[in-house]
Scaffold this active site. Structure first.
Site, PDB file in Angstrom:
ATOM      1  N   ASP A 129       0.855  -1.188   0.000  1.00  0.00           N
ATOM      2  CA  ASP A 129       0.000   0.000   0.000  1.00  0.00           C
ATOM      3  C   ASP A 129       0.887   1.233   0.000  1.00  0.00           C
ATOM      4  O   ASP A 129       1.982   1.218   0.574  1.00  0.00           O
ATOM      5  CB  ASP A 129      -0.906   0.020   1.237  1.00  0.00           C
ATOM      6  CG  ASP A 129      -2.004  -1.029   1.180  1.00  0.00           C
ATOM      7  OD1 ASP A 129      -2.468  -1.348   0.069  1.00  0.00           O
ATOM      8  OD2 ASP A 129      -2.406  -1.524   2.244  1.00  0.00           O
ATOM      9  N   ASP A 171      -7.171  -1.368  -4.241  1.00  0.00           N
ATOM     10  CA  ASP A 171      -8.176  -0.993  -3.239  1.00  0.00           C
ATOM     11  C   ASP A 171      -9.111   0.074  -3.798  1.00  0.00           C
ATOM     12  O   ASP A 171     -10.330   0.003  -3.630  1.00  0.00           O
ATOM     13  CB  ASP A 171      -7.508  -0.448  -1.976  1.00  0.00           C
ATOM     14  CG  ASP A 171      -6.654  -1.470  -1.252  1.00  0.00           C
ATOM     15  OD1 ASP A 171      -6.894  -2.681  -1.412  1.00  0.00           O
ATOM     16  OD2 ASP A 171      -5.740  -1.048  -0.526  1.00  0.00           O
TER      17      ASP A 171
END
Length: 193
Positions: A133, A159
């Protein structure tokens, strides 16, 4: 099934950005990209949007705990189900199929991390990888049940793709229900007094 081109584009963009942030070394191909040190932040748009490299062993947006292959297995099953459903809807509404293709692209992007990154980067076996991430956005300060939040959870393209796809699906469902809803019955005439 041309909507799968959107899925492929999302997976490619997701994996390329993750490897640019994390770094990768493939000596046999002469590839050596350093990437960012773990936990480091770089401003993109001042302090509002930063690149912050972390790895997430749980679900999207840091939800859940990691260390088990369950998220990878669930993602694999969900991806197969989405492909089958897209095939079933191959002549259905384009907007609906595009939204599902976006969800599928995000699911596959994070699935690759969960299944293969442990082996590729040498920290775990198959199905034990962590998701990379890196998007770190400022958020308004609030406290709920004693938990204070001042920045949004760090996320990646996969995401964001899943989130946008689900929001589009919800919007299309809402819009369709508004069109399909019968008009309210007329008010009864007023009785003379």
């Amino acid at each position: 099934m041309r909507v799968l081109f959107l899925t492929a584009a999302i997976v490619i963009a997701d994996q390329v950005t993750k490897l640019l942030v994390r770094g990768i070394q493939i000596p046999s191909l002469g590839i050596a990209w350093e990437g960012m040190p773990y936990g480091m932040s770089r401003p993109l748009i001042g302090d509002f949007m930063r690149l912050t490299y972390i790895e997430n062993p749980g679900m999207a947006f840091g939800i859940g705990t990691g260390g088990t292959p369950y998220f990878a297995i669930f993602s694999l099953i969900a991806s197969i189900a989405l492909i089958a459903y897209l095939y079933h809807l191959r002549t259905g509404p384009l907007g609906f199929r595009l939204a599902l293709a976006a969800v599928l692209g995000g699911a596959v992007g994070n699935l690759i991390d969960r299944v293969f990154y442990g082996v590729i980067f040498g920290y775990g076996p198959l199905f034990r990888g962590r998701v990379v991430d890196f998007f770190d956005m400022d958020f308004f300060d609030f406290t709920v049940f004693g938990y204070h939040m001042s920045r949004f959870a760090i996320f990646n393209i996969a995401d964001a793709s899943v989130t946008v796809g689900i929001v589009l699906l919800l919007y299309m469902q809402y819009a369709e229900s508004r069109v399909a809803a019968p008009p309210p019955p007329p008010a009864p005439p007023a009785e003379p007094s």
